[in-house]
Design a protein around this motif. Structure first.
Motif, PDB file in Angstrom:
ATOM      1  N   LYS A  12       0.858  -1.177   0.000  1.00  0.00           N
ATOM      2  CA  LYS A  12       0.000   0.000   0.000  1.00  0.00           C
ATOM      3  C   LYS A  12       0.894   1.227   0.000  1.00  0.00           C
ATOM      4  O   LYS A  12       1.979   1.224   0.582  1.00  0.00           O
ATOM      5  CB  LYS A  12      -0.856   0.043   1.266  1.00  0.00           C
ATOM      6  CG  LYS A  12      -1.865  -1.055   1.383  1.00  0.00           C
ATOM      7  CD  LYS A  12      -3.160  -0.632   0.787  1.00  0.00           C
ATOM      8  CE  LYS A  12      -4.199  -1.705   1.044  1.00  0.00           C
ATOM      9  NZ  LYS A  12      -5.512  -1.240   0.782  1.00  0.00           N
ATOM     10  N   MET A  13       0.425   2.274  -0.651  1.00  0.00           N
ATOM     11  CA  MET A  13       1.130   3.551  -0.602  1.00  0.00           C
ATOM     12  C   MET A  13       0.400   4.449   0.379  1.00  0.00           C
ATOM     13  O   MET A  13      -0.809   4.615   0.305  1.00  0.00           O
ATOM     14  CB  MET A  13       1.197   4.225  -1.957  1.00  0.00           C
ATOM     15  CG  MET A  13       1.887   5.588  -1.887  1.00  0.00           C
ATOM     16  SD  MET A  13       2.019   6.404  -3.470  1.00  0.00           S
ATOM     17  CE  MET A  13       3.554   5.687  -4.012  1.00  0.00           C
ATOM     18  N   ILE A  14       1.171   5.021   1.293  1.00  0.00           N
ATOM     19  CA  ILE A  14       0.626   5.944   2.278  1.00  0.00           C
ATOM     20  C   ILE A  14       1.128   7.339   1.937  1.00  0.00           C
ATOM     21  O   ILE A  14       2.331   7.551   1.774  1.00  0.00           O
ATOM     22  CB  ILE A  14       1.073   5.560   3.701  1.00  0.00           C
ATOM     23  CG1 ILE A  14       0.579   4.171   4.059  1.00  0.00           C
ATOM     24  CG2 ILE A  14       0.583   6.589   4.709  1.00  0.00           C
ATOM     25  CD1 ILE A  14       1.129   3.647   5.374  1.00  0.00           C
ATOM     26  N   LEU A  15       0.211   8.272   1.800  1.00  0.00           N
ATOM     27  CA  LEU A  15       0.549   9.681   1.621  1.00  0.00           C
ATOM     28  C   LEU A  15       0.165  10.403   2.900  1.00  0.00           C
ATOM     29  O   LEU A  15      -0.995  10.403   3.296  1.00  0.00           O
ATOM     30  CB  LEU A  15      -0.221  10.289   0.444  1.00  0.00           C
ATOM     31  CG  LEU A  15       0.124   9.758  -0.935  1.00  0.00           C
ATOM     32  CD1 LEU A  15      -0.800  10.369  -1.979  1.00  0.00           C
ATOM     33  CD2 LEU A  15       1.561  10.068  -1.285  1.00  0.00           C
ATOM     34  N   PHE A  35      10.966   1.696   7.984  1.00  0.00           N
ATOM     35  CA  PHE A  35      10.032   2.279   7.021  1.00  0.00           C
ATOM     36  C   PHE A  35      10.768   3.443   6.362  1.00  0.00           C
ATOM     37  O   PHE A  35      11.266   4.336   7.043  1.00  0.00           O
ATOM     38  CB  PHE A  35       8.769   2.810   7.709  1.00  0.00           C
ATOM     39  CG  PHE A  35       7.912   1.740   8.311  1.00  0.00           C
ATOM     40  CD1 PHE A  35       7.154   0.899   7.514  1.00  0.00           C
ATOM     41  CD2 PHE A  35       7.857   1.577   9.681  1.00  0.00           C
ATOM     42  CE1 PHE A  35       6.361  -0.088   8.075  1.00  0.00           C
ATOM     43  CE2 PHE A  35       7.069   0.601  10.248  1.00  0.00           C
ATOM     44  CZ  PHE A  35       6.323  -0.234   9.438  1.00  0.00           C
ATOM     45  N   PHE A  36      10.826   3.419   5.055  1.00  0.00           N
ATOM     46  CA  PHE A  36      11.555   4.458   4.339  1.00  0.00           C
ATOM     47  C   PHE A  36      10.578   5.287   3.519  1.00  0.00           C
ATOM     48  O   PHE A  36       9.640   4.751   2.937  1.00  0.00           O
ATOM     49  CB  PHE A  36      12.648   3.828   3.472  1.00  0.00           C
ATOM     50  CG  PHE A  36      13.620   3.049   4.301  1.00  0.00           C
ATOM     51  CD1 PHE A  36      14.572   3.698   5.058  1.00  0.00           C
ATOM     52  CD2 PHE A  36      13.544   1.674   4.378  1.00  0.00           C
ATOM     53  CE1 PHE A  36      15.460   2.991   5.852  1.00  0.00           C
ATOM     54  CE2 PHE A  36      14.414   0.952   5.165  1.00  0.00           C
ATOM     55  CZ  PHE A  36      15.382   1.616   5.905  1.00  0.00           C
ATOM     56  N   VAL A  58       4.443   0.453   1.816  1.00  0.00           N
ATOM     57  CA  VAL A  58       4.515  -0.422   2.982  1.00  0.00           C
ATOM     58  C   VAL A  58       3.896  -1.764   2.632  1.00  0.00           C
ATOM     59  O   VAL A  58       2.887  -1.835   1.918  1.00  0.00           O
ATOM     60  CB  VAL A  58       3.751   0.233   4.161  1.00  0.00           C
ATOM     61  CG1 VAL A  58       3.788  -0.638   5.387  1.00  0.00           C
ATOM     62  CG2 VAL A  58       4.318   1.605   4.461  1.00  0.00           C
ATOM     63  N   ASP A  59       4.504  -2.852   3.132  1.00  0.00           N
ATOM     64  CA  ASP A  59       3.902  -4.173   2.976  1.00  0.00           C
ATOM     65  C   ASP A  59       2.493  -4.164   3.560  1.00  0.00           C
ATOM     66  O   ASP A  59       2.228  -3.498   4.554  1.00  0.00           O
ATOM     67  CB  ASP A  59       4.733  -5.243   3.681  1.00  0.00           C
ATOM     68  CG  ASP A  59       6.029  -5.546   2.955  1.00  0.00           C
ATOM     69  OD1 ASP A  59       6.068  -5.365   1.722  1.00  0.00           O
ATOM     70  OD2 ASP A  59       6.993  -5.960   3.624  1.00  0.00           O
ATOM     71  N   PHE A  60       1.638  -4.944   2.943  1.00  0.00           N
ATOM     72  CA  PHE A  60       0.223  -4.962   3.316  1.00  0.00           C
ATOM     73  C   PHE A  60       0.010  -5.245   4.800  1.00  0.00           C
ATOM     74  O   PHE A  60      -0.853  -4.657   5.433  1.00  0.00           O
ATOM     75  CB  PHE A  60      -0.506  -6.004   2.462  1.00  0.00           C
ATOM     76  CG  PHE A  60      -1.985  -5.969   2.597  1.00  0.00           C
ATOM     77  CD1 PHE A  60      -2.721  -4.959   2.006  1.00  0.00           C
ATOM     78  CD2 PHE A  60      -2.648  -6.941   3.319  1.00  0.00           C
ATOM     79  CE1 PHE A  60      -4.095  -4.918   2.124  1.00  0.00           C
ATOM     80  CE2 PHE A  60      -4.022  -6.912   3.440  1.00  0.00           C
ATOM     81  CZ  PHE A  60      -4.743  -5.898   2.842  1.00  0.00           C
ATOM     82  N   ASP A  61       0.825  -6.117   5.374  1.00  0.00           N
ATOM     83  CA  ASP A  61       0.632  -6.491   6.771  1.00  0.00           C
ATOM     84  C   ASP A  61       1.248  -5.510   7.765  1.00  0.00           C
ATOM     85  O   ASP A  61       1.079  -5.663   8.966  1.00  0.00           O
ATOM     86  CB  ASP A  61       1.167  -7.897   7.029  1.00  0.00           C
ATOM     87  CG  ASP A  61       2.631  -8.047   6.661  1.00  0.00           C
ATOM     88  OD1 ASP A  61       3.156  -7.190   5.938  1.00  0.00           O
ATOM     89  OD2 ASP A  61       3.249  -9.035   7.096  1.00  0.00           O
ATOM     90  N   LYS A  62       1.952  -4.486   7.281  1.00  0.00           N
ATOM     91  CA  LYS A  62       2.569  -3.503   8.175  1.00  0.00           C
ATOM     92  C   LYS A  62       1.956  -2.111   8.063  1.00  0.00           C
ATOM     93  O   LYS A  62       2.493  -1.152   8.591  1.00  0.00           O
ATOM     94  CB  LYS A  62       4.069  -3.422   7.910  1.00  0.00           C
ATOM     95  CG  LYS A  62       4.795  -4.694   8.250  1.00  0.00           C
ATOM     96  CD  LYS A  62       6.275  -4.525   8.135  1.00  0.00           C
ATOM     97  CE  LYS A  62       6.970  -5.807   8.554  1.00  0.00           C
ATOM     98  NZ  LYS A  62       8.414  -5.652   8.544  1.00  0.00           N
ATOM     99  N   VAL A  63       0.836  -2.009   7.380  1.00  0.00           N
ATOM    100  CA  VAL A  63       0.196  -0.713   7.169  1.00  0.00           C
ATOM    101  C   VAL A  63      -0.235  -0.086   8.492  1.00  0.00           C
ATOM    102  O   VAL A  63       0.022   1.096   8.743  1.00  0.00           O
ATOM    103  CB  VAL A  63      -1.007  -0.855   6.207  1.00  0.00           C
ATOM    104  CG1 VAL A  63      -1.802   0.428   6.143  1.00  0.00           C
ATOM    105  CG2 VAL A  63      -0.541  -1.250   4.830  1.00  0.00           C
ATOM    106  N   ILE A  69       2.700   5.006  13.803  1.00  0.00           N
ATOM    107  CA  ILE A  69       3.894   5.850  13.968  1.00  0.00           C
ATOM    108  C   ILE A  69       3.613   7.259  13.471  1.00  0.00           C
ATOM    109  O   ILE A  69       4.008   8.242  14.120  1.00  0.00           O
ATOM    110  CB  ILE A  69       5.089   5.231  13.222  1.00  0.00           C
ATOM    111  CG1 ILE A  69       5.454   3.888  13.826  1.00  0.00           C
ATOM    112  CG2 ILE A  69       6.287   6.159  13.247  1.00  0.00           C
ATOM    113  CD1 ILE A  69       6.389   3.080  12.972  1.00  0.00           C
ATOM    114  N   ILE A  70       2.937   7.372  12.357  1.00  0.00           N
ATOM    115  CA  ILE A  70       2.635   8.695  11.795  1.00  0.00           C
ATOM    116  C   ILE A  70       1.705   9.483  12.706  1.00  0.00           C
ATOM    117  O   ILE A  70       1.870  10.677  12.896  1.00  0.00           O
ATOM    118  CB  ILE A  70       2.048   8.542  10.373  1.00  0.00           C
ATOM    119  CG1 ILE A  70       3.112   7.983   9.431  1.00  0.00           C
ATOM    120  CG2 ILE A  70       1.509   9.880   9.865  1.00  0.00           C
ATOM    121  CD1 ILE A  70       2.578   7.550   8.093  1.00  0.00           C
TER     122      ILE A  70
END
Length: 71
Positions: A12-15, A35-36, A58-63, A69-70
């Motif tokens: 998944k892409m997180i913005l 996480f980079f 991010v890998d699907f299971d670490k979303v 963290i954000i």
């Protein structure tokens, strides 16, 4: 004969749009947990407020972990 097996992992892409003051600390915290992110300086809105946009893949299971963290 050689067979290649591809295991597709869904990502998944997180913005995340955050204040520029918090950006460096957040990127540091994300990097410490592997996480980079790509960091973009942005200016926008009615008041032309300076913000930072972070893009993470991010890998699907670490979303959920990345979002915690954000937050």
């Amino acid at each position: 004969m050689i067979y290649y097996i591809w295991r597709w992992q869904y990502m998944k892409m997180i913005l995340a749009i955050i204040g520029s003051d918090d950006a460096d600390d957040l990127v540091y915290d994300l990097n410490q947990l592997s996480f980079f992110a790509t960091k973009l300086s942005t200016v926008g809105g009615l008041m032309k407020k300076r913000t930072t946009t972070l893009m993470l893949c991010v890998d699907f299971d670490k979303v959920e972990e990345a979002i915690q963290i954000i937050e």
